[in-house]
Design a protein around this motif. Sequence first.
Motif, short mmCIF file in Angstrom:
data_model
loop_
_atom_site.label_atom_id
_atom_site.label_comp_id
_atom_site.label_asym_id
_atom_site.label_seq_id
_atom_site.Cartn_x
_atom_site.Cartn_y
_atom_site.Cartn_z
N VAL A 5 43.43 39.08 33.54
CA VAL A 5 44.04 37.81 34.11
C VAL A 5 43.16 37.20 34.93
O VAL A 5 42.90 35.91 35.00
N ASN B 35 39.90 37.61 35.70
CA ASN B 35 38.90 37.09 34.98
C ASN B 35 38.74 35.82 34.26
O ASN B 35 37.97 34.95 34.42
N VAL B 36 39.94 35.65 33.66
CA VAL B 36 39.99 34.66 32.71
C VAL B 36 40.43 33.35 33.82
O VAL B 36 39.91 32.60 33.65
N ALA B 37 41.06 33.55 34.77
CA ALA B 37 41.47 32.51 35.80
C ALA B 37 40.28 31.87 36.27
O ALA B 37 39.90 30.89 36.55
N LYS C 261 36.86 32.56 35.47
CA LYS C 261 35.97 31.85 34.50
C LYS C 261 36.42 30.40 34.10
O LYS C 261 35.80 29.42 33.94
N THR C 262 37.74 30.31 33.84
CA THR C 262 38.44 29.01 33.50
C THR C 262 38.14 27.97 34.67
O THR C 262 37.80 26.71 34.42
N SER C 263 38.43 28.41 35.81
CA SER C 263 37.95 27.59 37.31
C SER C 263 36.66 26.97 37.02
O SER C 263 36.34 25.99 37.41
N GLU C 264 35.69 27.95 36.76
CA GLU C 264 34.35 27.66 36.77
C GLU C 264 34.08 26.64 35.61
O GLU C 264 33.32 25.64 35.81
N GLY C 265 34.58 26.75 34.57
CA GLY C 265 34.46 25.70 33.33
C GLY C 265 35.05 24.57 33.68
O GLY C 265 34.28 23.54 33.25
N LEU C 266 36.13 24.55 34.29
CA LEU C 266 36.74 23.09 34.57
C LEU C 266 35.96 22.62 35.59
O LEU C 266 35.77 21.19 35.54
N ALA C 267 35.46 23.40 36.56
CA ALA C 267 34.51 22.43 37.72
C ALA C 267 33.54 21.97 37.21
O ALA C 267 33.00 20.94 37.51
N GLN C 268 32.71 22.76 36.42
CA GLN C 268 31.60 22.30 35.55
C GLN C 268 31.70 20.83 34.72
O GLN C 268 31.11 20.04 34.69
N ILE D 90 37.40 38.42 28.11
CA ILE D 90 36.74 38.57 29.34
C ILE D 90 35.32 39.24 28.88
O ILE D 90 35.16 39.94 28.00
N GLY E 149 36.60 32.44 29.58
CA GLY E 149 37.45 31.31 30.22
C GLY E 149 36.73 30.07 30.44
O GLY E 149 37.10 28.94 30.26
N ASP E 150 35.53 30.11 30.75
CA ASP E 150 34.45 28.84 30.84
C ASP E 150 34.22 27.87 29.62
O ASP E 150 34.19 27.08 29.58
N TYR F 81 36.62 25.06 28.36
CA TYR F 81 36.40 23.70 28.68
C TYR F 81 34.99 23.30 28.30
O TYR F 81 34.59 22.11 28.11
N VAL G 233 48.54 35.03 30.00
CA VAL G 233 47.22 34.60 30.23
C VAL G 233 47.06 33.05 29.95
O VAL G 233 46.35 32.36 30.97
N VAL H 170 48.71 31.25 32.77
CA VAL H 170 47.85 31.41 34.21
C VAL H 170 46.58 30.54 34.20
O VAL H 170 46.44 29.74 35.29
N THR I 144 46.47 27.43 36.70
CA THR I 144 45.22 27.39 37.52
C THR I 144 44.36 26.15 37.48
O THR I 144 43.93 25.79 38.49
N LEU J 297 43.45 23.65 40.50
CA LEU J 297 42.17 23.24 40.69
C LEU J 297 41.78 21.98 40.86
O LEU J 297 41.21 21.09 41.61
N LEU K 15 40.58 19.52 43.94
CA LEU K 15 39.30 18.86 43.88
C LEU K 15 39.56 17.29 44.00
O LEU K 15 39.10 16.72 44.74
#
Lengths: 346, 346
Positions: free
Chosen positions: A228, A230-232, A234-241, B180, B211-212, B215, B228, B231, B235, B239, B243
């Motif tokens: 969970v 790791n998914v959270a 990486k998902t955040s990284e993807g969204l920010a990108q 993951i 996750g990334d 997106y 998952v 979350v 998340t 985020l 932002l």
Amino acid sequence: MGITIAIDCMGGDHGPNVTVPAALDFLSRNADARVILVGLEEKLRAILPAPVPERVAIRHASEVVAMDEPPALALRNKKDSSMRVAINLVKEGEADACISAGNTGALMAISRFVLKMLPGIDRPAICAVLPTVKGHVHVLDMGANVDCSPEHLLQFGIMGAMLVAAVDHREQPTVGILNIGEEDIKGNEVVKQAAELLRNSGLNFIGNVEGDGVYKGEAEVVVCDGFVGNVALKTSEGLAQMLSTFLRQEFGRNLFTKLVALLALPVLKGFKRRVDHRRYNGASLLGLKGIVVKSHGSADAYGFRHAIERAAEEARGQVLSRIADQVARHVSSSSQAAAVAAQESA
Amino acid sequence: MGITIAIDCMGGDHGPNVTVPAALDFLSRNADARVILVGLEEKLRAILPAPVPERVAIRHASEVVAMDEPPALALRNKKDSSMRVAINLVKEGEADACISAGNTGALMAISRFVLKMLPGIDRPAICAVLPTVKGHVHVLDMGANVDCSPEHLLQFGIMGAMLVAAVDHREQPTVGILNIGEEDIKGNEVVKQAAELLRNSGLNFIGNVEGDGVYKGEAEVVVCDGFVGNVALKTSEGLAQMLSTFLRQEFGRNLFTKLVALLALPVLKGFKRRVDHRRYNGASLLGLKGIVVKSHGSADAYGFRHAIERAAEEARGQVLSRIADQVARHVSSSSQAAAVAAQESA
């Protein structure tokens, strides 16, 4: 009395070109610190100024763990890798902490093999720092453990709280457990049981934190299993990108928008600084008998320096003895409680 | 032949003040559609123009399910709630789909009780749509099921693919499984087994998505368990809010930055439009013998209208028969395979 950091200079996407300048920058900001640069001596000397600066030692290591090398092979075959030698320096007491931007799986496997676990801790966890509306949050586990028992999650809570105590000087940080808030079903069995253990742990436990609560700063430490987490992350990284891509595209649309972008540059820079992932670089491998920090593989010198700072803060804040003490206290209070329960039922 | 949507007008944070105008806006854009507005007749009439517009019917329901009401109680005690009456209209064939912004748990429980599951589907799943760099992605489950077996995840994959076929007119959408990528341990056992089932399912399965990758638009359908998924969704919401707060703060810092914000307004509006969550409002409850769409409780009329559009698209695209056909095909090919295997081993 200063601190000494062992640096795996060969790890990461950029190797010594990033790690060595970062180390020198770190030294210039930390008068009490020394570094041991570990790697292919020739390569390190080629980047270092001559003579080698004060407070810098070089330790030759003839091998390098590749970024995609299977951890088991790295552990078995590369006894003289820069990663392993850096970890050995911690084991032997020559360094107070070590840091690597290399292969996460290998770093985990070798650290665990060389350093061993702290008593009372079953598994190591990866703890990352994320920005929040209020400041920042420590989240663990970020991917070391895909299946966790309630007891593991309790141990993560203890380790996370002690890490915050060590680096943020907050003696009783708030601890939450990542959960979902759907009306019908509040979380799975493991999370429910872990929450119960955390509630009785003596930690400053505040209960469930939902996904959005992480970035709202609802807790200083958030506990979850590695899948969970790791998914959270990486998902955040993807969204920010994605958001950053969209923003760039909108500002690049035509001459007028480009002009506006130019004017907005100081604003956008201020914004970027606040969420700059490089300032949050450096995840802690917790639960080991030694301080190990993992930098993002793609970190630049600015980011890698921040990860070294993190390792130094953990050493200064004596995170290991804090975790050991708290676990010992917890174990003794649990066994006392068990003894009382046994007496009462007798 | 037009479609008819039953609308629970009382659900959500704003009730008829949002749901009724949204319904009228929906009708003005969909000449083939009719709506049945369900709720307290007096309240609905107070908002509707008189006489009641064409293609609008009112169905009185004397009760309302509260947003924080335990689903089991709502199911047992509120037989005449607007939510239940709307679902009944689908059951009885008077409406092709229903929509509610009310209590998710109650909507799930009542839908399941009234409509029952499609043959071959064990559990309903919540499927949401998220924006990606390439367009959008359907992700399920978003919180209906916290513990899933590999077979459940396979069923989610089938349902998600058929939903995309119905609403996006993509006959073989790509399907990925959320996983993951830590070097050492690629996912847990359930995910590994589910990936194996999906690989042999006849779906256009592309394997793991991190996750990334969600997106980045690596797949058109992403399958995960409800814990998952929830979350990851929450998340992301947190985020995005953070932002947006930071960006507003930076633009509000002083007179110059406020002036820049004014100039940048068209750019920022263009940006906002691309990630406007209201355009993605409307999660599908899949696996039931009827189309049920859940709107976000806090949706405004613009968002709620988008959720009604979604319900209409599902009805037009005949999502239910697509799912039923695909499941039947899958079951028959699995039993054929099992028969062949049995013959071979005999």
